[in-house]
Design an enzyme around this catalytic site. Structure first.
Site: not given
Ligand code: NDP
Length: 477
Positions: A183, A235-238, A257, A291, A388
């Protein structure tokens, strides 16, 4: 005499973007079961690029079933040397279609073509080449005599390196004999869909790779699907924490990661011009949407004024603008939401007492833009030193002794990456032993190689991608 570069835009003609894209399930592009769609835009102009299908639960289920069937029918039974041929084929097609991928990535993501052309696409191909080499040698990887695949992998990737993250996830999974449901992020689905087309062009058996576009809730449905064996998330830590909670108590394997707040530590004895290049590359590469970005510059006090001075002079020469122009160093911010976040945190940086500086630069009127920014006078308690930002914003802190540098560098809940700049090899080793991060770069920054494992610990996640270690995440060991 002041003179400027002539515009050198890469042509868009090499890529033909369809008006609409379906989900790639079982080797076919198909609409979402309920017909839902959303648009993806060019962040540099806000112009809509295409409409893509929004996968719901029925589609997630179809994709997982297709992956399961392909796993049992063909992929896990196929000898590694045969699987390798498909990976080599994908790698070669990526090279053949490199310009097309680079232009598409820059259009959908906003990153400069210089980076998509010279970093994202070649590295994505390199990941397929590298893992193709492992596919028939898994029994020599140190995980037992006949390591087995885990099964069906659900892979969720972010928007900062859309093609490269797809390659990081797919290549090791396929080499190890798993099938995948990928995805991509909602703001950057197009290169993953083109990669799906490449899988078809390579005659990859249907169902081995499935790409489902959608937003966070699509990702969540993939995570909770009962027939998934492994989740790999970047993606994000949250969201990483949410996924960890969702997977807890199930037999699903998980690798995460996540974010980072890396320290880039510059000692006074470092080759300073080289260090300045490293600082710029560390924080402004990919608009800071990285990241492992070196977002906290720790510079030894005796050299701080000199380094900041030279850094500002260097930043003055960076060119911000059209991502498709080959002279551009800094492209567009990927989305309005991300721009908001960068603005909010930068405002917090000023409110906390940091001194903000950006070079004179004209931002385009349309699109999402943020100038390269440096904060001096930052202390460890400031939000911009702790959170971050994921944008082109550098926080500068100082230190006097190596011990103080270590204490400050490690004063973060993250642990993904760090940089050290010094002329002394012994100091590099001393620092590397004490820095609590998965990757430490010495006298360089943001170097990636498929043979080198990448990943963090603590709030930066767990598991490794790349190298022999990365294979472990896709083997039942
Ligand atoms: P997210 O963690 O929300 O997005 C990463 C991926 O996870 C996207 O494909 C997203 O889909 C998907 N996703 C979102 N919510 C869920 C869920 N509950 N369950 C499963 N998958 C999910 O990052 P954001 O794009 O919102 O970015 C927010 C912050 O995160 C950034 O400002 C940055 O600080 C950090 N970040 C860190 C990254 C890294 O490489 N460590 C990469 C990206 C962001 P969709 O995008 O379609 O919502």
């Amino acid at each position: 005499m002041a003179w400027d570069y002539a515009p050198a835009p890469e042509s868009r003609d090499i890529v033909s973007i369809q008006r609409e894209y379906g989900l790639f399930i079982d080797g076919q592009f198909q609409p979402a079961a309920d017909g839902a769609k959303f648009a993806t835009v060019n962040p540099a102009t806000e112009e809509p690029l295409a409409v893509v299908a929004d996968a719901g639960i029925t589609d997630v289920d179809r994709a997982v079933r297709a992956a399961r069937a392909a796993l049992d029918r063909v992929w896990r039974r196929m000898p590694g040397r045969e699987r390798a041929k498909y990976l080599y084929r994908i790698a070669r097609i990526l090279q053949e279609r490199a310009r097309e991928f680079a232009v598409l990535e820059s259009l959908d993501n906003g990153k400069p073509i210089r980076e998509s052309r010279d970093v994202d696409v070649p590295l994505a191909a390199a990941h397929f080449f590298y893992h193709a080499g492992w596919a028939d040698k898994l029994e020599y990887a140190g995980f037992g005599q006949a390591p087995r695949p885990i099964g069906v992998a659900g892979q969720i990737i972010p928007w900062n390196f859309p093609l490269l993250m797809a390659a990081w996830k797919l290549a090791p999974a396929l080499a190890a004999g798993n099938t995948c449901v990928l995805k991509p992020a909602a703001t950057t689905p197009l290169s993953a869909l083109l990669l799906a087309e490449v899988c078809r062009q390579a005659d990859l058996p249907s169902g081995v790779v499935n790409v489902i576009t959608g937003e966070g809730d699509t990702g969540a449905k993939l995570v909770t699907h009962p027939d998934i064996d492994k989740i790999a998330f970047t993606g994000s830590t949250e969201v990483g924490k949410e996924i960890r909670r969702a997977v807890a108590g199930t037999p699903k394997r998980l690798t995460l990661e996540l974010g980072g707040k890396a320290a880039n530590v510059v000692f006074a004895d470092a080759p300073l011009d080289q260090a300045v290049e490293g600082i710029v590359n560390g924080i402004f590469f990919n608009q800071g949407h990285v990241c492992c970005a070196g977002s906290r510059l720790l510079v030894q006090e005796s050299a701080a004024d000199l380094v900041v001075d030279r850094l500002k002079r260097r930043i003055d020469t960076l060119r911000l603008g059209d991502p498709l122009d080959k002279n551009t160093d800094i492209g567009a911010i990927n989305s309005a939401q991300q721009l908001d976040k960068i603005r909010t945190l930068s405002a917090a940086g000023e409110a906390d007492g940091g001194v903000r500086w950006s070079p004179q630069c004209r931002l385009p009127e349309r699109g999402y833009w943020f100038p390269p920014t440096v904060f001096t006078g930052v202390s460890q308690s400031h939000r911009i030193a702790r959170e971050e930002i994921f944008g082109p914003v550098l926080s500068v802190l100082t230190f006097r002794t190596p011990e103080e540098a270590i204490t400050k560098a490690n004063n973060t809940p993250y642990g993904l990456s760090a940089g050290v700049w010094t002329e002394k090899g012994s100091r590099i080793l001393w620092m590397a032993q004490r820095l609590r991060s998965g990757v430490v770069w010495a006298n360089t920054y943001n170097r990636f190689d498929p043979a080198s494992p990448f990943g963090g610990y603590r709030e930066s996640g767990f598991g490794r991608e790349g190298g022999r270690h990365g294979l472990e995440a896709y083997l039942d060991v």
